[in-house]
Design a protein around this motif. Structure first.
Motif, mmCIF file in Angstrom:
data_model
loop_
_atom_site.group_PDB
_atom_site.id
_atom_site.type_symbol
_atom_site.label_atom_id
_atom_site.label_comp_id
_atom_site.label_asym_id
_atom_site.label_seq_id
_atom_site.Cartn_x
_atom_site.Cartn_y
_atom_site.Cartn_z
ATOM 1 N N GLN A 53 0.830 -1.204 0.000
ATOM 2 C CA GLN A 53 0.000 0.000 0.000
ATOM 3 C C GLN A 53 0.866 1.257 0.000
ATOM 4 N N ARG A 56 2.230 1.824 -3.479
ATOM 5 C CA ARG A 56 1.215 2.384 -4.374
ATOM 6 C C ARG A 56 1.051 3.886 -4.126
ATOM 7 N N SER A 57 1.088 4.283 -2.840
ATOM 8 C CA SER A 57 0.957 5.709 -2.500
ATOM 9 C C SER A 57 2.117 6.520 -3.057
ATOM 10 N N ALA A 59 3.992 5.725 -5.615
ATOM 11 C CA ALA A 59 3.865 5.739 -7.075
ATOM 12 C C ALA A 59 2.865 6.803 -7.523
ATOM 13 N N ARG A 60 1.756 6.947 -6.777
ATOM 14 C CA ARG A 60 0.752 7.966 -7.139
ATOM 15 C C ARG A 60 1.332 9.376 -7.042
ATOM 16 N N GLY A 63 2.806 10.217 -10.141
ATOM 17 C CA GLY A 63 1.912 10.113 -11.288
ATOM 18 C C GLY A 63 1.818 8.730 -11.898
ATOM 19 N N LYS A 64 2.257 7.747 -11.179
ATOM 20 C CA LYS A 64 2.179 6.360 -11.664
ATOM 21 C C LYS A 64 1.052 5.643 -10.935
ATOM 22 N N SER A 65 0.450 4.693 -11.611
ATOM 23 C CA SER A 65 -0.603 3.894 -11.000
ATOM 24 C C SER A 65 -0.174 2.434 -10.992
ATOM 25 N N ASP A 68 -5.200 -0.823 -8.600
ATOM 26 C CA ASP A 68 -6.139 0.133 -8.014
ATOM 27 C C ASP A 68 -6.075 0.118 -6.498
ATOM 28 N N GLY A 69 -5.203 -0.714 -5.948
ATOM 29 C CA GLY A 69 -5.058 -0.778 -4.504
ATOM 30 C C GLY A 69 -6.134 -1.597 -3.832
#
Length: 149
Positions: A53, A56-57, A59-60, A63-65, A68-69
């Motif tokens: 998690q 993912r945060s 990466a966001r 600007g990367k995804s 969808d987590g």
């Protein structure tokens, strides 16, 4: 009847198995698959939930995804629990195997997909070796339904 990737999502697996038995002729063959709850890959994903998690945060922020987590909600069952479910409904187990044996488990398989694919190909012919069941992502059981309804 073949029930692939279903039992882990139904609310009441007993009712699902009863319905499968009902629609089959007496003594019919039923094949059911489940994700293997004792798989090392699953343990690693669970163990690394918070770092996943966090990753993912981060990466966001850039600007990367990365996905969808959200993981799909499903119930994990052991091979023994599936065997007991089947026998509880009067089914006779004819065969059982573990499949998708990935000895290069998460997160290493993400870092080296080619190595993971190579390892999958090497382990595939050895799927009946007892030690490999801990690396198998799934379990298949083939049963004969009760001869009388």
């Amino acid at each position: 009847a073949i029930c692939v990737g279903v039992i882990e999502y139904v609310e009441n697996e007993d009712r699902a198995i009863q319905e499968l038995i009902r629609i089959l002729k007496p003594g019919g063959i039923l094949i059911v698959t489940i994700p293997n709850a004792k798989c090392v890959d699953l343990w690693m994903k669970t163990l690394l939930t918070i770092p996943r998690q966090f990753g993912r945060s981060i990466a966001r922020i850039f600007g990367k995804s990365i996905g969808d987590g959200k993981d799909v909600e499903r119930r994990y069952t052991t091979a023994k629990e599936l065997d007991l479910l089947m026998t509880r409904h009067g089914c006779t187990i004819q065969d059982r195997v573990f499949y998708f044996i990935d000895i290069i488990c998460y997160p290493l398989r993400l870092l080296s997909p080619k190595l993971s694919l190579w390892a999958l190909k090497q382990s595939d012919p050895r799927y009946r070796l007892p030690l490999l069941r801990f690396f198998a992502r799934g379990y298949i059981v083939k049963v004969q339904t009760p001869a009388q309804k």
